[in-house]
Design a protein around this motif. Sequence first.
Motif, mmCIF file in Angstrom:
data_model
loop_
_atom_site.group_PDB
_atom_site.id
_atom_site.type_symbol
_atom_site.label_atom_id
_atom_site.label_comp_id
_atom_site.label_asym_id
_atom_site.label_seq_id
_atom_site.Cartn_x
_atom_site.Cartn_y
_atom_site.Cartn_z
ATOM 1 N N ALA A 166 42.917 -6.419 -51.438
ATOM 2 C CA ALA A 166 43.832 -7.517 -51.784
ATOM 3 C C ALA A 166 43.728 -7.873 -53.262
ATOM 4 N N VAL A 167 42.509 -7.881 -53.796
ATOM 5 C CA VAL A 167 42.309 -8.208 -55.209
ATOM 6 C C VAL A 167 42.937 -7.128 -56.099
ATOM 7 N N GLN A 168 42.826 -5.871 -55.688
ATOM 8 C CA GLN A 168 43.452 -4.790 -56.459
ATOM 9 C C GLN A 168 44.984 -4.913 -56.448
ATOM 10 N N GLU A 169 45.533 -5.336 -55.322
ATOM 11 C CA GLU A 169 46.978 -5.580 -55.250
ATOM 12 C C GLU A 169 47.360 -6.729 -56.175
ATOM 13 N N LEU A 170 46.548 -7.783 -56.181
ATOM 14 C CA LEU A 170 46.784 -8.908 -57.090
ATOM 15 C C LEU A 170 46.766 -8.445 -58.542
ATOM 16 N N GLU A 171 45.832 -7.567 -58.878
ATOM 17 C CA GLU A 171 45.723 -7.084 -60.254
ATOM 18 C C GLU A 171 47.016 -6.395 -60.694
ATOM 19 N N LYS A 172 47.640 -5.647 -59.777
ATOM 20 C CA LYS A 172 48.910 -4.984 -60.092
ATOM 21 C C LYS A 172 50.008 -6.010 -60.375
ATOM 22 N N LEU A 173 49.994 -7.109 -59.611
ATOM 23 C CA LEU A 173 51.036 -8.132 -59.734
ATOM 24 C C LEU A 173 50.821 -9.023 -60.953
ATOM 25 N N GLY A 174 49.550 -9.308 -61.270
ATOM 26 C CA GLY A 174 49.229 -10.204 -62.366
ATOM 27 C C GLY A 174 49.508 -11.658 -62.012
ATOM 28 N N LEU A 175 49.164 -12.547 -62.930
ATOM 29 C CA LEU A 175 49.359 -13.985 -62.732
ATOM 30 C C LEU A 175 50.241 -14.581 -63.824
ATOM 31 N N GLY A 176 51.082 -13.752 -64.422
ATOM 32 C CA GLY A 176 51.982 -14.246 -65.459
ATOM 33 C C GLY A 176 51.419 -14.054 -66.854
ATOM 34 N N ASP A 177 52.290 -14.248 -67.833
ATOM 35 C CA ASP A 177 51.927 -13.961 -69.226
ATOM 36 C C ASP A 177 50.892 -14.912 -69.807
ATOM 37 N N SER A 178 50.748 -16.100 -69.216
ATOM 38 C CA SER A 178 49.828 -17.084 -69.801
ATOM 39 C C SER A 178 48.421 -17.010 -69.212
#
Length: 208
Positions: A26-38
Motif C-alpha cells: 500500500a505504501v509503494q502504491e502511495l509513493e506512485k500517487l504522491g501527496l501533491g506538489d507541496s
Amino acid sequence: MERRRAVVVTGFGPFGEHNVNASWVAVQELEKLGLGDSVDLYVYEMPVEYQTVQQLIPALWEKHRPQLVVHVGVSGTATAVTLEKCGRNEGYKGLDNCRFCPGSQCCVDGGPESIDSIIDMDAVCRRLSSLGLDVSVTISQDAGRYLCDFAYYTSLYQSRGRAAFVHVPPLGRPYSAHQLGHALRAVIEAMLADLEPPGDTGSGCHER
C-alpha cells in the motif's frame, strides 16, 4: 508561495503468514500517487524487528524533521482501513522475526502507559466518510501489542504525538493494492488538514 511539508510513511516487511505485507504494498502504491506538489514524501520499509524499529524511527524524525509520520501495518483481522488513536507502552510478548522481544516488554522504560496522537482520528474519519471512498474506514484504540503498536508508541513518544498509525487488511480481503494506495493518500491528506485546523464535523464512523 505554499510552504513545503515533509511526510514520512512506513510499511512493514514480511512476517509470519504475511509473505507479502499489504502495508508495504500500500505504501509503494502511495509513493506512485504522491501527496501533491507541496509535500515531500519519504517512504521506508521497516523490518518486523523490535530493535531495528527502535533505532530507525528516531533516525527518521531526526533526518527529515517531518510534519507528520504515518506508520502502516497489516492486520489479519481487519476488514477496513483502521485509524489507530493511541500507542501502548507495555505488554510486548510476541517474538519478532529475530525471535526476540524486549526483556522489559515495553517500548520506553518509564514512559507513559499510552500516548494519544494529536490528530483527531474521529474528525479524519468523518472527513473520509464524506468523500465517498470505495474503501471502508474505521477507528480503533488498540493497535495490538506487536510491532505495529510498538512502532506507533515509539514514534508518538519521539514526536509528542505528531504521528499516526493505519492498519490495512491483507491484500484482496477485500481491497486491492490500488484501492489501498488511494485510500492511504486520502487518509494522509485528511490528517494533514486536521493538523491545520479548523476541522470539520459530521458522523459516519465507529470504533472497533
